[in-house]
Design a protein around this motif. Structure first.
Motif, PDB file in Angstrom:
ATOM      1  N   ILE A   1      37.405  23.824  32.826  1.00 40.77           N
ATOM      2  CA  ILE A   1      38.047  22.507  32.815  1.00 40.77           C
ATOM      3  C   ILE A   1      37.044  21.427  32.424  1.00 40.77           C
ATOM      4  CG2 ILE A   1      39.169  20.751  34.266  1.00 40.77           C
ATOM      5  CD1 ILE A   1      40.444  23.060  35.830  1.00 40.77           C
ATOM      6  N   LEU A   2      35.804  21.603  32.843  1.00 40.39           N
ATOM      7  CA  LEU A   2      34.771  20.638  32.461  1.00 40.39           C
ATOM      8  C   LEU A   2      34.528  20.621  30.951  1.00 40.39           C
ATOM      9  CD1 LEU A   2      32.153  21.055  35.334  1.00 40.39           C
ATOM     10  CD2 LEU A   2      33.755  19.177  34.971  1.00 40.39           C
ATOM     11  N   LEU A   3      34.908  21.713  30.264  1.00 40.17           N
ATOM     12  CA  LEU A   3      34.846  21.704  28.808  1.00 40.17           C
ATOM     13  C   LEU A   3      35.749  20.618  28.235  1.00 40.17           C
ATOM     14  CD1 LEU A   3      34.898  25.531  27.988  1.00 40.17           C
ATOM     15  CD2 LEU A   3      33.037  23.952  27.477  1.00 40.17           C
ATOM     16  N   MET A   4      36.878  20.371  28.896  1.00 44.87           N
ATOM     17  CA  MET A   4      37.784  19.311  28.458  1.00 44.87           C
ATOM     18  C   MET A   4      37.102  17.944  28.561  1.00 44.87           C
ATOM     19  SD  MET A   4      40.709  20.524  27.461  1.00 44.87           S
ATOM     20  CE  MET A   4      41.819  19.124  27.628  1.00 44.87           C
ATOM     21  N   PHE A   5      36.391  17.726  29.674  1.00 46.13           N
ATOM     22  CA  PHE A   5      35.682  16.463  29.846  1.00 46.13           C
ATOM     23  C   PHE A   5      34.610  16.296  28.774  1.00 46.13           C
ATOM     24  CE2 PHE A   5      32.271  13.920  31.879  1.00 46.13           C
ATOM     25  CZ  PHE A   5      32.985  12.755  32.103  1.00 46.13           C
TER      26      PHE A   5
ATOM     27  N   GLY B   1      35.187  10.559  22.236  1.00 51.76           N
ATOM     28  CA  GLY B   1      35.074   9.153  22.611  1.00 51.76           C
ATOM     29  C   GLY B   1      33.788   8.521  22.109  1.00 51.76           C
ATOM     30  N   ASN B   2      32.696   9.265  22.153  1.00 50.25           N
ATOM     31  CA  ASN B   2      31.409   8.743  21.697  1.00 50.25           C
ATOM     32  C   ASN B   2      31.451   8.389  20.212  1.00 50.25           C
ATOM     33  OD1 ASN B   2      28.505   8.245  21.997  1.00 50.25           O
ATOM     34  ND2 ASN B   2      28.273  10.070  20.745  1.00 50.25           N
ATOM     35  N   LEU B   3      31.963   9.302  19.391  1.00 50.96           N
ATOM     36  CA  LEU B   3      32.049   9.052  17.951  1.00 50.96           C
ATOM     37  C   LEU B   3      33.044   7.941  17.647  1.00 50.96           C
ATOM     38  CD1 LEU B   3      31.967  12.743  16.690  1.00 50.96           C
ATOM     39  CD2 LEU B   3      30.092  11.093  16.706  1.00 50.96           C
TER      40      LEU B   3
ATOM     41  N   LEU C   1      39.565   2.636  29.610  1.00 49.36           N
ATOM     42  CA  LEU C   1      38.955   3.411  30.692  1.00 49.36           C
ATOM     43  C   LEU C   1      39.613   3.090  32.031  1.00 49.36           C
ATOM     44  CD1 LEU C   1      36.822   5.276  31.889  1.00 49.36           C
ATOM     45  CD2 LEU C   1      35.191   3.374  31.807  1.00 49.36           C
ATOM     46  N   ALA C   2      39.821   1.808  32.307  1.00 43.39           N
ATOM     47  CA  ALA C   2      40.478   1.421  33.556  1.00 43.39           C
ATOM     48  C   ALA C   2      41.884   1.984  33.633  1.00 43.39           C
ATOM     49  CB  ALA C   2      40.498  -0.102  33.684  1.00 43.39           C
TER      50      ALA C   2
ATOM     51  N   LEU D   1      40.968  13.145  28.935  1.00 43.89           N
ATOM     52  CA  LEU D   1      41.144  11.731  28.598  1.00 43.89           C
ATOM     53  C   LEU D   1      40.047  10.865  29.213  1.00 43.89           C
ATOM     54  CD1 LEU D   1      45.014  11.248  28.954  1.00 43.89           C
ATOM     55  CD2 LEU D   1      43.661  11.187  26.843  1.00 43.89           C
ATOM     56  N   LEU D   2      39.618  11.230  30.424  1.00 44.64           N
ATOM     57  CA  LEU D   2      38.543  10.482  31.064  1.00 44.64           C
ATOM     58  C   LEU D   2      37.259  10.582  30.250  1.00 44.64           C
ATOM     59  CD1 LEU D   2      37.452   8.811  33.384  1.00 44.64           C
ATOM     60  CD2 LEU D   2      37.047  10.933  34.663  1.00 44.64           C
ATOM     61  N   GLY D   3      36.989  11.767  29.696  1.00 47.43           N
ATOM     62  CA  GLY D   3      35.812  11.918  28.845  1.00 47.43           C
ATOM     63  C   GLY D   3      35.884  11.031  27.613  1.00 47.43           C
ATOM     64  N   VAL D   4      37.065  10.987  26.964  1.00 50.67           N
ATOM     65  CA  VAL D   4      37.242  10.130  25.783  1.00 50.67           C
ATOM     66  C   VAL D   4      37.019   8.667  26.140  1.00 50.67           C
ATOM     67  CG1 VAL D   4      38.868   9.325  24.029  1.00 50.67           C
ATOM     68  CG2 VAL D   4      38.860  11.735  24.683  1.00 50.67           C
ATOM     69  N   ALA D   5      37.726   8.211  27.183  1.00 52.05           N
ATOM     70  CA  ALA D   5      37.673   6.795  27.547  1.00 52.05           C
ATOM     71  C   ALA D   5      36.280   6.386  28.028  1.00 52.05           C
ATOM     72  CB  ALA D   5      38.710   6.505  28.632  1.00 52.05           C
TER      73      ALA D   5
END
Length: 398
Positions: free
Chosen positions: A241-245, A252-254, A275-276, A298-302
């Protein structure tokens, strides 16, 4: 992008692993060292506080050194620090070793960001920062799940030995590929560097970084118990699951780098708002397995869409003397937010409304960072109008 940027990416991957892998090892560390989950979570806080203290101190101590030499020295300390973590016999020693390792973090990313932006033209600076920081996102995509897997199957100490090896490889790559930075021979007076940090917009940039990113660590520090105790996943499911993050962080970084290159201010405000929103919406899906997997991504992207806009804003307002120091201070601000978020999450679990409250607490913290960003932009525009008005009047008189 120059190949030297990818050497910096290798270093940031190693540094990022040290920061993030502990989150997938909390239960194993807590059980082995006989401490509570909240106490294990303080290993995140201790690391982040070490970054906060180490960034300005090491940047000032190394200000006369060539930037490449600084990066190499930091990677050497990183390697030794992770080996000390692997050998730690008790909780106190592990905490001390984590803090020593963390001292390298802020200065590496601060100096590395300046080196990265010096390698590209003006309109690619945010993208250059995002390329360097992609090592941090890869640390979550690959390093954090791999560390969790190693910890589950071979014990948490094996994860720290693996990071020591990563440190050796990163040191060699930087030595081979990173050139001497242009313009680093210029001597800057210490008072000029400190005056840069004291600029109001730089201080507001540091504050919005700290508050905006703190919300991420209110949640992600305790992602393992959130997934196992609320969503109902087994411990073996945490690593995939952490792979998703991590995948979300790469995207999100790019994305944040591209948006900041085109429209820096809207990118800053928009990414903090997104993010909020993600953190707040997560409150409603804590007991749904499918939704939680989606929201971890989604949290990783934001979260990492905010990094380039926040870092670029501080660099632009710190242009000239003191840019190295301001850049390192902003990395310290990120990690002060990490420390505050991890601490606040622990307080919410042990003395507040409990584990289920973490997402909405996190959303409120990030919204406070958005409020600071909005205030900063308003002051900036007011100053621009004040400068333009006398100039317009002078033109009319002419």
């Amino acid at each position: 992008m120059p190949v030297a940027l990818y050497a910096l990416t290798a270093g940031s991957f190693g540094i990022g692993c040290a920061e993030f892998v502990i989150m997938g090892l909390l239960l194993q560390v807590a059980a082995d060292l006989q401490v509570s989950i909240a106490a294990a979570g303080l290993l995140v806080t201790g690391y982040a506080l070490g970054v906060t203290a180490g960034a300005p101190v090491l940047t000032l101590l190394s200000r006369r050194m060539p930037r490449k030499a600084v990066l190499l020295a930091l990677m050497a300390i990183y390697t030794v620090g992770n080996a000390a973590c692997a050998l730690a016999p008790d909780y106190a020693t592990l905490m001390a070793a984590r803090v020593v390792t963390s001292l390298t973090h802020g200065t590496f990313f601060g100096v590395g960001a300046v080196v990265a932006t010096g390698l590209v033209p003006e309109d690619r600076k945010a993208s250059a920062i995002s390329v360097m920081f992609s090592g941090l996102t890869l640390a979550t995509l690959l390093g954090m799940p791999a560390g969790a897997w190693l910890g589950l199957h071979f014990g948490w100490r094996s994860t720290f030995w693996a990071m020591s090896l990563v440190g050796v490889v990163s040191l060699l790559v930087i030595a081979l590929l990173v050139p001497r930075s242009r313009g680093e021979d210029a001597r800057v007076a210490l008072r000029d560097e400190l005056a840069t940090i004291a600029r109001p917009q730089v201080l507001l940039g540091l504050l919005m970084t700290m508050l905006g990113f703190a919300g991420v660590f209110v949640v992600i520090t305790y992602v393992q118990p959130l997934l196992t105790r609320l969503a109902g996943f087994g411990e073996s499911a945490v690593s995939p699951i952490l792979l998703m993050f991590g995948g979300g962080m790469v995207i999100g970084n790019l994305l944040g780098g591209r948006l900041a290159d085109r429209r820096p201010t809207p990118a800053l405000l928009g990414t903090l708002l997104a993010l909020a929103a993600v953190l707040g919406a997560m409150s409603f899906v804590l007991h749904s397995r499918i939704a939680m997997v989606l929201f971890v991504g989604l949290l990783g992207v934001a979260a990492f869409a905010t990094v380039s806009p926040l870092q670029l804003r501080v660099l632009r307002h710190a242009a000239g003397a003191g840019q190295n120091l301001a850049s390192s201070f902003n990395i310290a601000a990120f990690n002060l937010g990490n420390a505050a978020g991890a601490w606040l999450g622990g307080v919410a679990i042990e003395r507040g409304p409990g584990l289920e409250s973490l997402p909405w607490v996190a959303a409120l913290v990030t919204l406070s960072g958005l409020a600071v960003a909005g205030w900063s932009v308003r002051l900036e525009r007011r100053s621009a109008r004040a400068v333009a008005l006398p100039a317009g009047c002078a033109a009319e008189r002419g």
